[in-house]
Motif scaffolding. Structure first.
Motif, PDB file in Angstrom:
ATOM      1  N   ALA A 163       0.821  -1.259   0.068  1.00 17.57           N
ATOM      2  CA  ALA A 163      -0.011  -0.032   0.171  1.00 17.57           C
ATOM      3  C   ALA A 163       0.742   1.193  -0.071  1.00 17.57           C
ATOM      4  N   VAL A 164       1.885   1.370   0.802  1.00 14.11           N
ATOM      5  CA  VAL A 164       2.753   2.459   0.784  1.00 14.11           C
ATOM      6  C   VAL A 164       3.437   2.695  -0.305  1.00 14.11           C
ATOM      7  N   GLN A 165       3.960   1.493  -0.872  1.00 14.18           N
ATOM      8  CA  GLN A 165       4.503   1.607  -2.101  1.00 14.18           C
ATOM      9  C   GLN A 165       4.001   2.097  -3.226  1.00 14.18           C
ATOM     10  N   GLU A 166       2.458   1.782  -3.141  1.00 12.86           N
ATOM     11  CA  GLU A 166       1.604   2.329  -4.256  1.00 12.86           C
ATOM     12  C   GLU A 166       1.301   3.738  -4.095  1.00 12.86           C
ATOM     13  N   LEU A 167       1.535   4.490  -2.800  1.00 11.89           N
ATOM     14  CA  LEU A 167       1.040   5.574  -2.621  1.00 11.89           C
ATOM     15  C   LEU A 167       2.307   6.528  -2.791  1.00 11.89           C
TER      16      LEU A 167
END
Length: 207
Positions: free
Chosen positions: A43-47
Motif C-alpha cells: 500500500a505505501v509503495q503504491e502511494l
C-alpha cells in the motif's frame, strides 16, 4: 496456549522460515486475527514514487534482484525494512485503539521498530510483544520455498539472501533484548513461541 496476556504480537523473520503458519496458529488459538505487513508495504509503495520516498523503492528501478549479488540484495532489503519502520508504528498505534487482539507478521518488521512498538504499547497501558523466528540454513529455506512454491523451481539465490537476512534479524533482535526462536525443531516451535509470549516478548530467549 496459556491464558492470553497480550494485545498485539509482532512476529518477525526472514522469508521462507514459517512465519505465516506460526502466525495463523497463534491467532487461531487466541481468537485474534492476522495482519500481513506485506499488504501494508504494498500500500505505501503504491502511494509513493521513487522520487518521493526512495527508501521504499529500492527494488523498483527495473533492476531484477536476481541480477544483484546476495550481499547487495541484503543491503537493499535491510534499507527497505528500516524505511518502513514508521509504517509499522502506524499499524501499532491503530491496533492499540481497539480491544481486539491481533498478530502482525512480516519480513520487513525490524527489531528496532518492534522495540519501539513494545515501548509504545507500554506507554499506552497495552501489551505489545515481539518474537523473531530464525532459520540460518539456506538449504533449509530452499526446501521450504520448494514446498511452498513448487512451480517456481529451485530458488537457491533467494534462499541465500533470506538466510543472511535471518542472521541479521536475529543479531539485531538480541541487541534490542527481543526473543529469537530457532525454527527447528518445527514440532516444538508452537510451545516455544508460547513460552516467549508468556515471558512478555522481551529478554533474550534463544532455543
Amino acid at each position: 496456549m496459556t491464558k492470553q496476556t497480550w494485545d498485539l504480537i509482532l512476529l518477525g523473520g526472514a522469508s521462507g522460515v514459517g512465519k505465516s503458519l506460526a502466525a495463523a496458529r497463534i491467532a487461531a488459538t487466541a481468537g485474534a486475527f492476522v495482519v500481513e505487513f506485506d499488504d501494508v508495504v504494498a500500500a505505501v509503495q503504491e502511494l509513493t514514487t521513487p522520487a518521493q520516498h526512495p527508501g521504499l523503492h529500492h527494488f523498483g528501478d527495473g533492476t531484477a534482484a536476481q541480477e544483484l549479488p546476495p550481499g547487495r540484495v541484503l543491503e537493499l532489503q535491510i534499507a527497505t525494512a528500516e524505511a518502513l519502520e514508521p509504517a509499522l508504528l502506524g499499524v501499532v498505534r491503530n491496533r492499540l485503539t481497539v480491544p481486539v487482539p491481533a498478530v502482525v507478521e512480516g519480513d520487513y518488521l525490524t527489531p528496532a521498530g518492534c522495540a519501539r512498538a513494545v515501548a509504545l504499547g507500554r506507554a499506552n497501558g497495552r501489551e505489545v510483544r515481539a518474537v523473531f523466528l530464525h532459520e540460518g540454513d539456506a538449504d533449509r529455506i530452499t526446501a521450504n520455498y520448494a514446498a511452498r512454491e513448487p512451480g517456481s523451481g529451485v530458488q537457491a539465490e533467494r534462499a541465500e539472501v533470506s538466510a543472511r537476512y535471518s542472521h541479521w534479524l536475529a543479531a539485531e533482535a538480541r541487541r534490542h533484548a527481543l526473543p529469537v526462536l530457532d525454527c527447528r525443531p518445527w514440532s516444538t516451535l508452537a510451545d516455544r513461541v508460547d513460552g516467549a509470549l508468556d515471558a512478555g516478548g522481551g529478554g533474550q530467549i534463544s532455543v
